[in-house]
Design a protein around this motif. Structure first.
Motif, PDB file in Angstrom:
ATOM      1  N   VAL A   1       0.864  -1.183   0.000  1.00 13.18           N
ATOM      2  CA  VAL A   1       0.000   0.000   0.000  1.00 13.18           C
ATOM      3  C   VAL A   1       0.897   1.229   0.000  1.00 13.18           C
ATOM      4  O   VAL A   1       1.735   1.387   0.893  1.00 13.18           O
ATOM      5  N   LEU A   2       0.758   2.048  -1.008  1.00  6.35           N
ATOM      6  CA  LEU A   2       1.513   3.299  -1.116  1.00  6.35           C
ATOM      7  C   LEU A   2       0.591   4.434  -0.713  1.00  6.35           C
ATOM      8  O   LEU A   2      -0.434   4.674  -1.344  1.00  6.35           O
ATOM      9  N   SER A   3       0.934   5.133   0.371  1.00  9.68           N
ATOM     10  CA  SER A   3       0.022   6.115   0.939  1.00  9.68           C
ATOM     11  C   SER A   3       0.695   7.476   1.078  1.00  9.68           C
ATOM     12  O   SER A   3       1.821   7.572   1.548  1.00  9.68           O
ATOM     13  N   ALA A   4      -0.029   8.506   0.657  1.00  7.73           N
ATOM     14  CA  ALA A   4       0.425   9.890   0.863  1.00  7.73           C
ATOM     15  C   ALA A   4      -0.781  10.705   1.270  1.00  7.73           C
ATOM     16  O   ALA A   4      -1.211  11.613   0.579  1.00  7.73           O
TER      17      ALA A   4
ATOM     18  N   LEU B   1      -2.897   4.811  -2.359  1.00 10.25           N
ATOM     19  CA  LEU B   1      -3.736   5.789  -1.667  1.00 10.25           C
ATOM     20  C   LEU B   1      -2.964   7.099  -1.626  1.00 10.25           C
ATOM     21  O   LEU B   1      -2.503   7.545  -0.584  1.00 10.25           O
ATOM     22  N   ALA B   2      -2.757   7.662  -2.778  1.00 11.26           N
ATOM     23  CA  ALA B   2      -1.985   8.901  -2.884  1.00 11.26           C
ATOM     24  C   ALA B   2      -2.660   9.765  -3.932  1.00 11.26           C
ATOM     25  O   ALA B   2      -2.219   9.828  -5.077  1.00 11.26           O
TER      26      ALA B   2
ATOM     27  N   ALA C   1      10.797  10.725  -4.371  1.00 13.42           N
ATOM     28  CA  ALA C   1      10.250   9.983  -3.237  1.00 13.42           C
ATOM     29  C   ALA C   1       9.260   8.916  -3.707  1.00 13.42           C
ATOM     30  O   ALA C   1       9.253   7.792  -3.196  1.00 13.42           O
ATOM     31  N   ILE C   2       8.431   9.264  -4.686  1.00 21.61           N
ATOM     32  CA  ILE C   2       7.456   8.302  -5.203  1.00 21.61           C
ATOM     33  C   ILE C   2       8.175   7.128  -5.855  1.00 21.61           C
ATOM     34  O   ILE C   2       7.862   5.956  -5.591  1.00 21.61           O
TER      35      ILE C   2
ATOM     36  N   LEU D   1       4.410   8.018   2.285  1.00 25.77           N
ATOM     37  CA  LEU D   1       5.307   8.967   1.635  1.00 25.77           C
ATOM     38  C   LEU D   1       5.433  10.237   2.482  1.00 25.77           C
ATOM     39  O   LEU D   1       4.421  10.897   2.748  1.00 25.77           O
ATOM     40  N   PRO D   2       6.638  10.599   2.889  1.00 26.71           N
ATOM     41  CA  PRO D   2       6.797  11.856   3.621  1.00 26.71           C
ATOM     42  C   PRO D   2       6.562  13.067   2.730  1.00 26.71           C
ATOM     43  O   PRO D   2       6.182  14.139   3.193  1.00 26.71           O
ATOM     44  N   ASP D   3       6.788  12.905   1.441  1.00 25.67           N
ATOM     45  CA  ASP D   3       6.479  13.941   0.458  1.00 25.67           C
ATOM     46  C   ASP D   3       6.199  13.250  -0.859  1.00 25.67           C
ATOM     47  O   ASP D   3       6.424  12.051  -1.006  1.00 25.67           O
ATOM     48  N   THR D   4       5.682  14.004  -1.823  1.00 25.29           N
ATOM     49  CA  THR D   4       5.319  13.398  -3.096  1.00 25.29           C
ATOM     50  C   THR D   4       6.144  13.966  -4.244  1.00 25.29           C
ATOM     51  O   THR D   4       5.630  14.217  -5.335  1.00 25.29           O
TER      52      THR D   4
END
Length: 341
Positions: free
Chosen positions: A73-76, A132-133, A113-114, A106-109
């Motif tokens: 799960v990739l979340s931002a 979920l970004a 970073a992505i 993700l601390p930032d997008t």
């Protein structure tokens, strides 16, 4: 001569190094995004990895099955309630199907970073990814990456390069705005979400559509950051104006802060100004006044995301296992809205 039934040897890091003409230590540095690697060297290594279809082994099980039953799960989502509820539902639904979930926040997008986050998930040999970004730039980066596992996004815009699961947020915003119109409000302000967020854009478009349908004037939306702190600041500042009688805020946290800011500035909600939020977070029913808002079933979104991803992994048509109808939002009318005084 090898036995015909013998499983072919998986490429190793040394095979990659040999093909790329570098040391295996250099390959390791590329895999770990070490900043000291020159661009041309990194590209040679990446080309060799793709040519050999090399992946680091994350567990012994993968040597036998090539599957870890692991979903990434990739979340931002900066701690928003809705996506958090979706993640909880994703984990529960995944466990029911004998899958584990690993989540990267993700601390930032930034593109860097992505890209690093996606590569990390792939190094962990996830079988699929749920994104979920909901920022436009995230999908721009994902479209440019060679992602060879299925992925599903929880977002509202088309063209993201993946199957998506989303509520009809545009319709939810129209419902919120129509509610204010039906109460007799004609000067309705929108406290929008941040620039580049897909959800913020959908909710703002729904607001604008509802005003056009009612032939009402539009006031330029104010861009917020999803937080109650910003809503509080906006409420204190907006209290100095006299050009609106109602506000539709793009999420409940900003709406709750907005009510607080209005109260601090001496305005009564809903006597002087009506406020509507979006999401129906648990606390929305317990603030004062209880918040009128748009309910979204985020847990159902999480369950549908898992169903759609597993359908892709199993080669099943998603239409056979996932309802094609988007989860319908529902207007929850409480005490923060009334007819204009």
């Amino acid at each position: 001569m090898p036995n015909a039934t013998e499983r072919p040897r998986m490429p190793s890091i040394r095979d990659v190094a040999r093909l790329a003409g570098v040391s295996h230590q250099t390959v390791s540095r590329v895999l770990n995004d070490h900043p000291s690697i020159r661009d041309e060297t990194k590209q040679r290594v990446l080309d060799a990895i793709r040519q050999l279809d090399y992946r680091p082994n994350a567990a012994a099980r993968a040597l036998v099955t090539s599957r870890l039953n692991l979903i990434g799960v990739l979340s931002a989502t900066v701690g928003e309630f809705g996506p958090t509820a979706s993640v909880a539902a994703i984990e529960e639904a995944a466990r029911a199907e004998d899958y584990s979930v690993t989540t990267l926040n993700l601390p930032d997008t930034t593109p860097e970073a992505i890209g690093a986050a996606v590569r990390q998930l792939l190094r962990e040999q996830v079988d699929g990814i749920i994104v979920l970004a909901p920022q436009v730039r995230v999908f721009h980066v994902l479209r440019g990456m060679a992602i060879d596992v299925p992925f599903v996004s929880l977002q509202t815009a088309s063209g993201a390069g993946a199957d998506s699961v989303s509520p009809d947020q545009l319709e939810g915003a129209r419902m919120a705005t129509r509610h204010l119109v039906a109460l007799g409000h004609e000067d309705i302000l929108h406290l929008a979400g941040p620039q580049d967020w897909i959800e913020a854009d959908s909710r703002m478009r729904g607001y604008l559509q509802a005003l056009r349908e009612a032939d009402l004037p539009t006031i330029p939306p104010i861009r917020g950051d999803w937080t109650a702190d910003f809503g509080h600041y906006a409420g204190r500042e907006l209290a100095r104006r006299q050009d609106f009688t109602a506000v539709f805020a793009a999420n409940d946290l900003m709406a709750i802060g907005l009510v607080h800011g209005f109260r601090d500035a001496g305005l009564d909600v809903p006597g002087d100004v009506s406020v509507v939020g979006f999401d129906d977070i648990p606390v929305a029913a317990h603030v004062w006044p209880p918040l009128t808002t748009v309910h979204v079933d985020f847990a159902e979104l999480g369950r549908r995301a898992i169903a759609r991803l597993l359908a892709a992994l199993r080669g099943v048509d998603a239409a056979d296992v996932v309802d094609a109808e988007r989860p319908a939002p529902a207007l929850i009318v409480r005490d923060s809205t009334s007819s204009p005084g």
